[in-house]
Design an enzyme around this catalytic site. Sequence first.
Site, mmCIF file in Angstrom:
data_model
loop_
_atom_site.group_PDB
_atom_site.id
_atom_site.type_symbol
_atom_site.label_atom_id
_atom_site.label_comp_id
_atom_site.label_asym_id
_atom_site.label_seq_id
_atom_site.Cartn_x
_atom_site.Cartn_y
_atom_site.Cartn_z
ATOM 1 C CG HIS A 55 -7.275 -3.900 2.008
ATOM 2 N ND1 HIS A 55 -6.121 -4.351 1.435
ATOM 3 C CD2 HIS A 55 -7.056 -2.600 2.310
ATOM 4 C CE1 HIS A 55 -5.233 -3.371 1.381
ATOM 5 N NE2 HIS A 55 -5.767 -2.296 1.930
ATOM 6 C CG ASP A 58 -7.166 -7.465 0.177
ATOM 7 O OD1 ASP A 58 -7.427 -6.712 -0.768
ATOM 8 O OD2 ASP A 58 -6.333 -7.198 1.067
ATOM 9 C CG MET A 89 -2.865 -4.794 10.081
ATOM 10 S SD MET A 89 -3.409 -4.651 8.361
ATOM 11 C CE MET A 89 -1.892 -4.124 7.565
ATOM 12 C CD GLU A 182 0.163 2.300 5.114
ATOM 13 O OE1 GLU A 182 -0.647 1.414 5.473
ATOM 14 O OE2 GLU A 182 0.843 2.206 4.084
ATOM 15 C CE LYS A 184 1.421 6.282 -1.415
ATOM 16 N NZ LYS A 184 0.761 5.280 -2.264
ATOM 17 C CD GLU A 218 4.107 1.443 1.980
ATOM 18 O OE1 GLU A 218 2.986 1.063 2.379
ATOM 19 O OE2 GLU A 218 4.407 1.554 0.776
ATOM 20 C CG HIS A 221 3.713 5.402 2.104
ATOM 21 N ND1 HIS A 221 2.579 5.062 2.809
ATOM 22 C CD2 HIS A 221 3.662 4.655 0.963
ATOM 23 C CE1 HIS A 221 1.901 4.153 2.130
ATOM 24 N NE2 HIS A 221 2.545 3.884 1.013
ATOM 25 C CG ASP A 246 2.725 -1.250 5.685
ATOM 26 O OD1 ASP A 246 2.500 -2.106 6.568
ATOM 27 O OD2 ASP A 246 1.820 -0.707 5.012
ATOM 28 C CG ASP A 256 3.674 3.555 -2.947
ATOM 29 O OD1 ASP A 256 4.769 3.245 -2.463
ATOM 30 O OD2 ASP A 256 2.592 3.190 -2.469
ATOM 31 C CG ASP A 258 4.058 -0.366 -2.752
ATOM 32 O OD1 ASP A 258 4.545 0.312 -1.830
ATOM 33 O OD2 ASP A 258 2.856 -0.297 -3.084
ATOM 34 C CG ASP A 288 1.916 -2.380 1.700
ATOM 35 O OD1 ASP A 288 1.462 -3.093 0.790
ATOM 36 O OD2 ASP A 288 1.454 -1.261 1.974
HETATM 37 C C1 GLT Z 1 -2.314 -0.104 -0.545
HETATM 38 C C2 GLT Z 1 -1.369 0.953 -0.053
HETATM 39 C C3 GLT Z 1 -0.661 0.557 1.162
HETATM 40 C C4 GLT Z 1 -1.524 0.343 2.351
HETATM 41 C C5 GLT Z 1 -2.500 -0.744 2.184
HETATM 42 C C6 GLT Z 1 -3.418 -0.760 3.364
HETATM 43 S S1 GLT Z 1 -3.309 -0.745 0.696
HETATM 44 O O1 GLT Z 1 -1.589 -1.161 -1.101
HETATM 45 O O2 GLT Z 1 -0.456 1.271 -1.111
HETATM 46 O O3 GLT Z 1 0.387 1.415 1.482
HETATM 47 O O4 GLT Z 1 -0.700 -0.079 3.412
HETATM 48 O O5 GLT Z 1 -4.631 -0.144 3.122
HETATM 49 MN MN MN Z 2 3.247 1.739 -0.756
HETATM 50 MN MN MN Z 3 1.371 0.373 3.199
#
Ligand code: GLT
Ligand code: MN
Ligand code: MN
Length: 388
Positions: A55, A58, A89, A182, A184, A218, A221, A246, A256, A258, A288
């Site tokens: 980002h 970041d 990206m 993306e 979610k 992702e 998500h 992702d 979420d 991750d 991600d």
């Molecule tokens: C954040 C989010 C992710 C996105 C990122 C991109 S930022 O961590 O949870 O799923 O991919 O903006």
């Molecule tokens: Mn996520």
């Molecule tokens: Mn993501």
Amino acid sequence: MSQYVPKKTDRFTFGLWTVGNIGRDPFGTAVRSSLSAVSIVRKLSELGAYGVNLHDNDLVPIDAAPAERDSIVSEFKKALADYDMKVPMATTNLFYDPAFKEGAFTANDPKVRAYAVQKTMRAMDLGAELGAKVYVFWGGREGTETDACKDPRDGIKRYRECLNFLAAYDEEQGYNYRFAIEPKPNEPRGDIYLPTVGAALGFISTLDKSDKFGVNPEYAHDTMAGLNFVHAVGQALDAGKLFHIDLNGQKPGRYDQDYRFGAEDIKANFFLVKLLEESGYQGSLHFDAHAYRTEDEEGVWDFARGCMRTYLLLKEKAHQFQQDAEIQAILQDVHSDAEGYAQLLAAPTAENRSKLNATQFNREILGSRGYRYERLDQLTTELLLGMR
Ligand code: GLT
Ligand code: MN
Ligand code: MN
């Protein structure tokens, strides 16, 4: 074994925000100190990653003066060159600053929307300077807690206007990005617009330059919402719209998480890797995700190694699946088209329509057949458990 050691040609990438995650959550503060962008680039390169994504903030603080921005960017570019790392990206942080608490592209206040678009134009400049070819739009704040505040049609219309504006900017600057939306379903907003891959694909067809837009699905998500991620990716591939992906780990029905790729539901991850490999997808394999909050820096690198190694192990398993005679025999049997109906359905000619109309089917025979999927799934499980 060396075949599971990541190489640049595997196209693995991580976000600066992923290995850089300091373990804050809504109930607790940071548990590890932040790593510099340069040290992340060096370490990920050593581990065999192809690149690092980011980002705008970041790398460059939101309040950096132009001179500070330029020196940060030039130091970062030097690290990329020194360690042979790419930035495939880039994206914009449109979720952290309180200015975006009511949304960014979908905010009710037009001034917030204008600021979000301006911030994105500058982040696109930064991404282009670093060589990024894919630009992600994750609309984390694009949603509501109460629908009393806006008509969802306005939310979608504003989203479209902003993306059309940015696609025009891309064209004018000659950046030639591939834009990836993306989806979610929720978190951080109560409900987020464009919650699924299908919703994003439908929305893309309404954009001025829809060819430039695809999706960045992702794993977490779709999985947090109890959906089948492999099916979502399959639909994106079918539409020619899988521009980025992702990868991570997630339990259904939770926040979420991750987690490290492969940390949860190894079978779903296997079918995902199998699909990506068989489809010939050539984009980045982006993780991600972040290390458990229990970890120190060493744990962060264990996490990063684990993501890549599990992908490579599952890739090998996908290869074994294709070579497994018993598995392939079951698949061959259920796909067989001895009487030519698959061919007939693929060509809706007048001749085929009348041929089909005249055909007599025996429903009882169709309904009494066993498909051997219990056996097939057990064989898949045994293959994954190393028993084949
Ligand atoms: C954040 C989010 C992710 C996105 C990122 C991109 S930022 O961590 O949870 O799923 O991919 O903006
Ligand atoms: Mn996520
Ligand atoms: Mn993501």
